[in-house]
Design a protein around this motif. Structure first.
Motif, PDB file in Angstrom:
ATOM      1  N   ARG A 271       0.991  -1.542   0.399  1.00  0.00           N
ATOM      2  CA  ARG A 271      -0.099   0.290   0.189  1.00  0.00           C
ATOM      3  C   ARG A 271       0.894   0.916  -0.025  1.00  0.00           C
ATOM      4  O   ARG A 271       0.738   2.199  -0.509  1.00  0.00           O
ATOM      5  N   ALA A 272       2.126   1.368   0.953  1.00  0.00           N
ATOM      6  CA  ALA A 272       2.869   2.522   1.256  1.00  0.00           C
ATOM      7  C   ALA A 272       3.972   2.960  -0.467  1.00  0.00           C
ATOM      8  O   ALA A 272       3.915   3.458  -0.617  1.00  0.00           O
ATOM      9  N   ALA A 273       4.225   1.436  -1.010  1.00  0.00           N
ATOM     10  CA  ALA A 273       4.842   2.029  -1.844  1.00  0.00           C
ATOM     11  C   ALA A 273       3.416   1.894  -3.564  1.00  0.00           C
ATOM     12  O   ALA A 273       3.761   2.672  -4.571  1.00  0.00           O
ATOM     13  N   ARG A 274       2.667   2.179  -3.622  1.00  0.00           N
ATOM     14  CA  ARG A 274       1.990   1.955  -4.630  1.00  0.00           C
ATOM     15  C   ARG A 274       1.283   3.718  -4.195  1.00  0.00           C
ATOM     16  O   ARG A 274       1.583   4.382  -5.288  1.00  0.00           O
TER      17      ARG A 274
ATOM     18  N   TYR B 145      -0.261   5.796  -7.180  1.00  0.00           N
ATOM     19  CA  TYR B 145      -1.310   5.632  -7.571  1.00  0.00           C
ATOM     20  C   TYR B 145      -1.761   5.639  -6.532  1.00  0.00           C
ATOM     21  O   TYR B 145      -2.377   4.869  -5.649  1.00  0.00           O
ATOM     22  N   GLY B 146      -2.568   6.586  -6.014  1.00  0.00           N
ATOM     23  CA  GLY B 146      -3.317   6.583  -4.889  1.00  0.00           C
ATOM     24  C   GLY B 146      -4.431   5.613  -4.387  1.00  0.00           C
ATOM     25  O   GLY B 146      -5.175   5.884  -2.890  1.00  0.00           O
ATOM     26  N   THR B 147      -5.515   5.348  -5.744  1.00  0.00           N
ATOM     27  CA  THR B 147      -6.411   4.713  -4.936  1.00  0.00           C
ATOM     28  C   THR B 147      -5.701   2.869  -5.785  1.00  0.00           C
ATOM     29  O   THR B 147      -5.152   2.683  -6.760  1.00  0.00           O
ATOM     30  N   GLN B 148      -6.544   2.048  -5.010  1.00  0.00           N
ATOM     31  CA  GLN B 148      -6.633   0.441  -5.369  1.00  0.00           C
ATOM     32  C   GLN B 148      -6.592   0.303  -7.260  1.00  0.00           C
ATOM     33  O   GLN B 148      -6.144  -0.496  -8.303  1.00  0.00           O
ATOM     34  N   GLU B 149      -8.334   1.187  -7.425  1.00  0.00           N
ATOM     35  CA  GLU B 149      -8.252   0.778  -8.744  1.00  0.00           C
ATOM     36  C   GLU B 149      -6.931   1.640  -9.782  1.00  0.00           C
ATOM     37  O   GLU B 149      -7.046   0.849 -11.405  1.00  0.00           O
ATOM     38  N   ALA B 150      -6.706   2.721  -9.817  1.00  0.00           N
ATOM     39  CA  ALA B 150      -5.630   2.877 -10.698  1.00  0.00           C
ATOM     40  C   ALA B 150      -4.451   2.083 -10.402  1.00  0.00           C
ATOM     41  O   ALA B 150      -3.882   1.753 -11.675  1.00  0.00           O
ATOM     42  N   LEU B 151      -4.158   1.259  -9.690  1.00  0.00           N
ATOM     43  CA  LEU B 151      -3.180   0.044  -9.560  1.00  0.00           C
ATOM     44  C   LEU B 151      -3.650  -0.689 -10.715  1.00  0.00           C
ATOM     45  O   LEU B 151      -2.937  -1.245 -11.988  1.00  0.00           O
ATOM     46  N   ALA B 152      -4.174  -1.025 -10.603  1.00  0.00           N
ATOM     47  CA  ALA B 152      -5.168  -2.347 -11.011  1.00  0.00           C
ATOM     48  C   ALA B 152      -4.928  -1.918 -12.324  1.00  0.00           C
ATOM     49  O   ALA B 152      -5.085  -2.993 -13.465  1.00  0.00           O
TER      50      ALA B 152
ATOM     51  N   ALA C   4      -7.715  -6.798 -12.161  1.00  0.00           N
ATOM     52  CA  ALA C   4      -8.559  -6.638 -11.431  1.00  0.00           C
ATOM     53  C   ALA C   4      -8.712  -6.056  -9.969  1.00  0.00           C
ATOM     54  O   ALA C   4      -7.877  -6.403  -9.541  1.00  0.00           O
ATOM     55  N   VAL C   5      -9.235  -5.300  -9.982  1.00  0.00           N
ATOM     56  CA  VAL C   5      -9.595  -4.408  -8.331  1.00  0.00           C
ATOM     57  C   VAL C   5      -9.463  -5.497  -7.473  1.00  0.00           C
ATOM     58  O   VAL C   5      -8.611  -5.046  -6.486  1.00  0.00           O
ATOM     59  N   ARG C   6     -10.485  -6.358  -7.315  1.00  0.00           N
ATOM     60  CA  ARG C   6     -10.336  -7.389  -6.643  1.00  0.00           C
ATOM     61  C   ARG C   6      -8.698  -8.272  -6.096  1.00  0.00           C
ATOM     62  O   ARG C   6      -8.375  -8.620  -4.848  1.00  0.00           O
TER      63      ARG C   6
ATOM     64  N   ARG D  14       1.787 -14.461 -10.830  1.00  0.00           N
ATOM     65  CA  ARG D  14       2.467 -14.764 -11.884  1.00  0.00           C
ATOM     66  C   ARG D  14       3.459 -13.616 -11.929  1.00  0.00           C
ATOM     67  O   ARG D  14       3.471 -12.612 -11.842  1.00  0.00           O
ATOM     68  N   ASP D  15       4.190 -14.722 -13.057  1.00  0.00           N
ATOM     69  CA  ASP D  15       6.041 -14.495 -13.667  1.00  0.00           C
ATOM     70  C   ASP D  15       5.127 -12.898 -14.288  1.00  0.00           C
ATOM     71  O   ASP D  15       6.264 -11.951 -13.921  1.00  0.00           O
ATOM     72  N   ALA D  16       4.621 -12.621 -14.801  1.00  0.00           N
ATOM     73  CA  ALA D  16       4.204 -10.981 -16.100  1.00  0.00           C
ATOM     74  C   ALA D  16       3.496  -9.970 -14.786  1.00  0.00           C
ATOM     75  O   ALA D  16       4.968  -8.939 -15.193  1.00  0.00           O
ATOM     76  N   VAL D  17       2.775 -10.550 -14.067  1.00  0.00           N
ATOM     77  CA  VAL D  17       2.665  -9.689 -13.121  1.00  0.00           C
ATOM     78  C   VAL D  17       3.764  -8.935 -12.330  1.00  0.00           C
ATOM     79  O   VAL D  17       3.533  -7.903 -11.842  1.00  0.00           O
ATOM     80  N   GLN D  18       4.240  -9.952 -11.734  1.00  0.00           N
ATOM     81  CA  GLN D  18       5.402  -9.908 -10.921  1.00  0.00           C
ATOM     82  C   GLN D  18       6.289  -8.332 -11.538  1.00  0.00           C
ATOM     83  O   GLN D  18       6.651  -7.398 -11.406  1.00  0.00           O
ATOM     84  N   ARG D  19       6.729  -8.766 -12.977  1.00  0.00           N
ATOM     85  CA  ARG D  19       7.521  -7.811 -13.678  1.00  0.00           C
ATOM     86  C   ARG D  19       7.522  -6.538 -13.750  1.00  0.00           C
ATOM     87  O   ARG D  19       7.626  -5.694 -13.747  1.00  0.00           O
ATOM     88  N   LYS D  20       5.735  -6.483 -13.412  1.00  0.00           N
ATOM     89  CA  LYS D  20       4.701  -5.007 -13.970  1.00  0.00           C
ATOM     90  C   LYS D  20       4.531  -4.004 -12.138  1.00  0.00           C
ATOM     91  O   LYS D  20       4.988  -2.912 -12.887  1.00  0.00           O
TER      92      LYS D  20
END
Length: 405
Positions: free
Chosen positions: A10-13, A18-25, A31-33, A47-53
């Protein structure tokens, strides 16, 4: 992990802008969930691809983001290299594992850049340049301590600061070699911000370097690159017209006057037609009056003296009070018109007015214009008006200022 959930993520986001979870999603394309699950007390291993992002956007390795790797995955903190990729001294990626600056640092840094932009028009270049350079040093230090939106904000402001420093070096101090290096770093920072329009502006400025040196091919190549970048972004009519004007200036200095006049005519049409896009805030050096100034200079080079005189007088009357630097250039061009029209007294009158303005606001490009006029006045160098001009051109203050710069 405590009951507050994954506070590290949360702090890194938030630090990355990225002030909201929606912005990071949206940025990660999940998905926001899923982001809610990551910020829970038991975040699943992505998963690996998401980790890289995630690590790219947030500038932290997975463990620093609060994730616990499965037993089959080696710890990243030990495995990940800490060596920083650099390009000519500029850190180009976030540093894994560091504490990021808060999201507010982007706007704070950009605010100082904006203030320098306004100060450029009135503060002496020798006074402002060290402050702008120090600001770029700060930006380079901040860049690896930011991520995501915040890093793009810092990078864009850093690119603009490098652009301004280069403008001072080239136009105010006549140091083309220094400007070349500075504008290269500006382009690197614009790339980090992925700001296509800022990249177009920087590339167009670099065209002045070969253009003023008479290297037409290199200047045209730089302008082709600048136009390519402009096409990728929502370019405004003033920005597109300015690109025409820059190329026209280069063509004029390379002796292709008709090509320059054609470009200036196209720039007038572009401004008249307009676009739906607003100009970037940093494009404060161009508008219809500045376009007319470009046109007057090219008309002078073409030998169209009545047209040049009329155009330049209209520009002089239309300049805003803050545009003292441009005023010296216009006065110099008017002096050149009168010298070409064999009117030495009027030429000297304009040249002396330019020197008066230069004493208040130094501008090397303006002084260059005055020196060109003095060379054109050689046939009348024994006239009283020319000798009076020499007394002003070579008084103690002007001579020391010119040599010092």
């Amino acid at each position: 992990m405590d009951s507050e959930g994954n506070v590290k993520l949360r702090a890194a986001r938030i630090a990355a802008g990225y002030g909201t979870q929606e912005a990071l999603a949206d940025a990660v394309d999940v998905a926001v969930r899923q982001v809610r699950r990551w910020e829970s007390s038991t975040p699943p291993w992505p998963r690996d691809a998401v980790q890289r992002k995630l690590t790219s956007l947030l500038g932290q390795d997975m463990e620093s983001l609060g994730f616990t790797p499965p037993a089959s995955v080696p710890g990243q903190r030990d495995a990940q290299a800490r060596e920083l990729p650099r390009t000519q001294g500029m850190v180009t990626v976030p540093v894994p594992g560091i504490t990021l600056q808060p999201a507010t640092v982007g706007d704070d840094y950009a605010d100082v850049t904006r203030r320098h932009r306004r100060l450029y028009w009135t503060v002496a270049p020798a006074t402002l340049h060290p402050a702008v350079v120090a600001h770029t040093t700060l930006g380079c230090a901040l860049l690896p301590e930011t991520a995501g939106v915040t890093r793009r904000t810092v990078a864009a402001a850093l690119a603009e600061s490098f652009l301004l420093a280069g403008r001072i070096e080239f136009f105010d101090s006549r140091q083309p070699a220094a400007a070349k290096e500075t504008w290269t770093r500006a382009l690197q920072a614009a790339g980090q911000a992925d700001d296509q329009l800022l990249g177009a502006a920087i590339l167009a400025h670099t065209a002045f370097l070969p253009g003023w040196a008479g290297d037409r091919q290199a200047a045209v190549e730089r302008m082709t690159a600048a136009r390519t970048y402009a096409r990728r972004g929502p370019a405004s009519a003033p920005l597109l017209a300015w690109l025409d004007a820059v190329e026209a200036e280069c063509e004029t200095r390379c002796g292709h006057i008709q090509t320059a006049l054609t470009l200036l005519g196209h720039a007038e049409d572009v401004l008249a037609a307009g676009t739906e896009h607003a100009s970037p805030a940093w494009l404060d050096w161009f508008g219809p009056v500045r376009l007319a100034a470009f046109k007057g200079h090219t008309q002078l080079a073409a030998g169209h003296l009545p047209q040049a005189r009329q155009t330049l007088i209209q520009v002089l009357d239309a300049l805003e009070p803050r545009e003292d630097k441009q005023r010296t250039v216009i006065l110099g061009d008017l002096a050149a018109v009168e010298a070409a029209d064999r009117n030495p007294e009027k030429a000297c009158e304009y040249a002396v007015a330019a020197l008066d303005q230069l004493r208040r606001t130094w501008y090397s490009t303006g002084m260059d214009r005055v020196r060109e006029v003095r060379r054109a006045l050689t046939p009348w160098q024994h006239e009283t008006c020319v000798r009076d001009l020499d007394d002003r051109l070579y008084d103690w203050e002007t001579t020391v200022s010119a040599l010092g710069r």
